[in-house]
Write an enzyme that holds these catalytic residues in place. Structure first.
Site, PDB file in Angstrom:
ATOM      1  N   CYS A   1      16.785  -9.865  -0.173  1.00 55.12           N
ATOM      2  CA  CYS A   1      16.321  -8.509  -0.529  1.00 55.12           C
ATOM      3  C   CYS A   1      17.520  -7.646  -0.956  1.00 55.12           C
ATOM      4  O   CYS A   1      18.476  -7.468  -0.203  1.00 55.12           O
ATOM      5  CB  CYS A   1      15.593  -7.865   0.654  1.00 55.12           C
TER       6      CYS A   1
ATOM      7  N   CYS B   1      18.245  -4.652   1.391  1.00 55.20           N
ATOM      8  CA  CYS B   1      18.847  -5.099   2.660  1.00 55.20           C
ATOM      9  C   CYS B   1      20.328  -5.390   2.441  1.00 55.20           C
ATOM     10  O   CYS B   1      21.167  -5.057   3.290  1.00 55.20           O
ATOM     11  CB  CYS B   1      18.127  -6.340   3.199  1.00 55.20           C
TER      12      CYS B   1
ATOM     13  N   ASP C   1      20.809   5.986  -7.433  1.00 55.26           N
ATOM     14  CA  ASP C   1      20.152   4.951  -8.232  1.00 55.26           C
ATOM     15  C   ASP C   1      21.083   4.501  -9.348  1.00 55.26           C
ATOM     16  O   ASP C   1      21.738   5.322 -10.007  1.00 55.26           O
ATOM     17  CB  ASP C   1      18.831   5.498  -8.809  1.00 55.26           C
TER      18      ASP C   1
ATOM     19  N   ASN D   1       7.029   4.080  -5.005  1.00 55.76           N
ATOM     20  CA  ASN D   1       6.148   3.151  -5.709  1.00 55.76           C
ATOM     21  C   ASN D   1       5.765   2.017  -4.768  1.00 55.76           C
ATOM     22  O   ASN D   1       6.610   1.455  -4.074  1.00 55.76           O
ATOM     23  CB  ASN D   1       6.863   2.587  -6.945  1.00 55.76           C
TER      24      ASN D   1
ATOM     25  N   THR E   1       9.627  -2.425  -8.239  1.00 53.74           N
ATOM     26  CA  THR E   1      10.445  -3.578  -8.635  1.00 53.74           C
ATOM     27  C   THR E   1      11.283  -4.128  -7.485  1.00 53.74           C
ATOM     28  O   THR E   1      11.663  -5.291  -7.503  1.00 53.74           O
ATOM     29  CB  THR E   1      11.393  -3.215  -9.806  1.00 53.74           C
TER      30      THR E   1
ATOM     31  N   HIS F   1      11.258   2.353  -0.344  1.00 55.04           N
ATOM     32  CA  HIS F   1      12.269   3.334  -0.751  1.00 55.04           C
ATOM     33  C   HIS F   1      11.592   4.560  -1.322  1.00 55.04           C
ATOM     34  O   HIS F   1      10.483   4.484  -1.853  1.00 55.04           O
ATOM     35  CB  HIS F   1      13.247   2.737  -1.763  1.00 55.04           C
TER      36      HIS F   1
END
Ligand code: AMP
Ligand code: ZN
Length: 114
Positions: free
Chosen positions: A4, A7, A30, A86, A94, A99
């Site tokens: 991940c 992670c 981001d 999302n 994605t 998050h």
């Protein structure tokens, strides 16, 4: 969780531009900003998305929103900001680690969906 991306960011295996951290959450910029300010805040523990939250996560999600308020204050987002999470394919998720996007720095108008 093995493999991940977020992670790996939380544990420092992948570098990130840290904005904030406490015992349960981590916030970073981001890599592909969609507004002048675009910050992600994630729980340190792996949770796939909003869709699998249950009662055990209520305090954690509450803390994340308190931290969002702190980040907004520290970043000087006094003209406003938008928080988006999302969940699933139709939402365009994605990275399958819960998050919250914090977007700010321009007038985003009233529409939520492009
Ligand atoms: P979502 O489409 O809601 O799953 O959002 C995932 C976000 O993660 C996107 O806005 C990506 O630009 C962002 N992202 C992907 N890889 C990284 C990275 N290594 N560091 C920071 N942000 C990333
Ligand atoms: Zn994860």
């Amino acid at each position: 969780m093995d493999g991940c991306l977020f992670c790996k960011i939380v544990c420092g295996e992948i570098p990130s531009a840290k904005v904030f951290e406490d015992e349960v959450s981590y916030a970073f910029r981001d890599i592909n900003p969609q507004a002048p300010v675009h910050i992600l805040i994630v729980p340190k523990k792996h949770i796939d998305s909003c869709a699998v939250l249950d009662g055990a996560d209520e305090a954690l999600v509450g803390r994340i929103f308190t931290n969002i308020a702190k980040i907004a204050k520290d970043e000087g987002l006094d003209k406003g900001f938008r928080v988006i999470s999302n969940s699933g394919d139709d939402a365009g998720q994605t990275v399958h680690h819960l998050h919250f996007h914090i977007l700010a720095g321009k007038n985003m108008g009233e529409g939520l969906v492009p």
